[in-house]
Design a protein around this motif. Structure first.
Motif, PDB file in Angstrom:
ATOM      1  N   GLU A 220       0.857  -1.200   0.000  1.00  0.00           N
ATOM      2  CA  GLU A 220       0.000   0.000   0.000  1.00  0.00           C
ATOM      3  C   GLU A 220       0.884   1.238   0.000  1.00  0.00           C
ATOM      4  N   ILE A 221       0.433   2.225  -0.764  1.00  0.00           N
ATOM      5  CA  ILE A 221       1.112   3.531  -0.752  1.00  0.00           C
ATOM      6  C   ILE A 221       0.280   4.477   0.097  1.00  0.00           C
ATOM      7  N   ASP A 222       0.901   4.959   1.158  1.00  0.00           N
ATOM      8  CA  ASP A 222       0.244   5.942   2.017  1.00  0.00           C
ATOM      9  C   ASP A 222       0.465   7.316   1.391  1.00  0.00           C
ATOM     10  N   THR A 223      -0.604   7.887   0.833  1.00  0.00           N
ATOM     11  CA  THR A 223      -0.457   9.155   0.120  1.00  0.00           C
ATOM     12  C   THR A 223      -0.202  10.331   1.056  1.00  0.00           C
ATOM     13  N   SER A 224      -0.587  10.201   2.323  1.00  0.00           N
ATOM     14  CA  SER A 224      -0.362  11.305   3.263  1.00  0.00           C
ATOM     15  C   SER A 224       1.103  11.359   3.714  1.00  0.00           C
ATOM     16  N   SER A 225       1.701  10.189   4.018  1.00  0.00           N
ATOM     17  CA  SER A 225       3.105  10.162   4.452  1.00  0.00           C
ATOM     18  C   SER A 225       4.070   9.864   3.313  1.00  0.00           C
ATOM     19  N   ARG A 226       3.510   9.492   2.164  1.00  0.00           N
ATOM     20  CA  ARG A 226       4.315   9.153   0.987  1.00  0.00           C
ATOM     21  C   ARG A 226       5.330   8.052   1.313  1.00  0.00           C
ATOM     22  N   GLN A 227       4.790   7.007   1.888  1.00  0.00           N
ATOM     23  CA  GLN A 227       5.608   5.854   2.241  1.00  0.00           C
ATOM     24  C   GLN A 227       4.904   4.571   1.829  1.00  0.00           C
ATOM     25  N   LEU A 228       5.726   3.525   1.668  1.00  0.00           N
ATOM     26  CA  LEU A 228       5.193   2.199   1.345  1.00  0.00           C
ATOM     27  C   LEU A 228       4.982   1.437   2.655  1.00  0.00           C
ATOM     28  N   ARG A 229       3.829   0.811   2.786  1.00  0.00           N
ATOM     29  CA  ARG A 229       3.531   0.088   4.014  1.00  0.00           C
ATOM     30  C   ARG A 229       2.803  -1.207   3.690  1.00  0.00           C
ATOM     31  N   ASN A 230       2.683  -2.066   4.708  1.00  0.00           N
ATOM     32  CA  ASN A 230       1.982  -3.356   4.576  1.00  0.00           C
ATOM     33  C   ASN A 230       2.478  -4.173   3.375  1.00  0.00           C
ATOM     34  N   LEU A 231       3.794  -4.222   3.246  1.00  0.00           N
ATOM     35  CA  LEU A 231       4.401  -4.989   2.153  1.00  0.00           C
ATOM     36  C   LEU A 231       4.445  -6.456   2.544  1.00  0.00           C
ATOM     37  N   TYR A 232       3.899  -7.298   1.675  1.00  0.00           N
ATOM     38  CA  TYR A 232       3.870  -8.737   1.930  1.00  0.00           C
ATOM     39  C   TYR A 232       4.128  -9.485   0.629  1.00  0.00           C
ATOM     40  N   CYS A 233       5.051 -10.430   0.672  1.00  0.00           N
ATOM     41  CA  CYS A 233       5.380 -11.246  -0.493  1.00  0.00           C
ATOM     42  C   CYS A 233       5.297 -12.726  -0.113  1.00  0.00           C
ATOM     43  N   ARG A 234       4.850 -13.522  -1.042  1.00  0.00           N
ATOM     44  CA  ARG A 234       4.782 -14.968  -0.799  1.00  0.00           C
ATOM     45  C   ARG A 234       5.473 -15.739  -1.924  1.00  0.00           C
TER      46      ARG A 234
END
Length: 234
Positions: A220-234
């Protein structure tokens, strides 16, 4: 004549007595035979054979132990060093260019145009290097492709992770308005990424085995903080 006969008989008797004395003397002076000498020799022979048998058995045990040890080493080598595992391909993190982080929430033009620098990683768990070919990575918003980046061929060293950055232009130009309204109403842009690397694992410059690795990540891209979060790979 009678005198001569008497003398002859006397001499014969004397000779017989001497012979008898010598025989008796030889009987007493002859060496005696030990009745246990044969038994002692047999016991010594049996002990020598038993000693040789024990030495052969000990030698056999040493050889068997060495063979078992070598077999164990070969099995461990085959199950660890020579076993080829599938490398892992993941998105590790991302950063954003503030000059090209554009979000439009107007009802007439809901869109986004974001330049992202994605850090990718190829984890090679093998004891040989992994050489992969040129590839690409695609990013999706609601199953609609919004960005793509080129991945150049390279090598991942044995038992290590190769990290590299790729620039990605994320654009909602192909996103329908009905779907664009969803990110416009929130501060999160959900994304997913997919990719596939084709390459070979080389072990000791002798064994070469084709290995393919697939990427499937969500973020997810947080548009307010301009950061990538909740990164999950399988």
């Amino acid at each position: 004549m009678k005198v001569n006969l008497a003398i002859f008989l006397s001499i014969e008797q004397s000779t017989m007595v001497e012979n008898k004395s010598e025989a008796v003397e030889r009987a007493y002076t002859s060496p005696q035979v030990n009745p246990y000498s044969r038994v002692d020799e047999e016991v010594a022979t049996v002990a020598e054979r038993e000693d040789r048998r024990k030495k052969r058995l000990k030698c056999f045990m040493y050889v068997a132990a060495f063979v078992v040890f070598q077999t164990g080493i070969i099995l461990i080598f085959a199950l660890t060093v020579m076993k080829v595992r599938t490398p892992k391909f993941r998105v590790r993190s991302a950063s954003f260019d503030t000059d090209t982080f554009n979000i439009t929430t107007l009802n007439t033009n809901r869109s986004f145009h974001i330049k992202m620098i994605a850090e990718l990683g190829v984890k090679n768990p093998n004891f040989g290097r992994y050489k992969y070919q040129d590839s690409s990575i695609e990013f999706y918003y609601m199953n609609i492709k919004v960005g793509e980046a080129f991945i150049p061929r390279a090598r991942a060293r044995p038992r290590s992770t190769r990290k590299f950055n790729v620039p990605v232009e994320l654009s909602s130009v192909n996103v329908p308005r009905t779907l664009a309204a969803q990110f416009a109403a929130s501060t999160v842009i959900p994304l997913s990424s997919q990719s596939r690397l084709r390459g070979k694992v080389e072990l000791m410059k002798i064994i070469k085995k084709n290995k393919y690795t697939n990427m499937s990540c969500t973020m997810e891209i947080d548009t307010s903080s301009r950061q990538l979060r909740n990164l999950y790979c399988r």
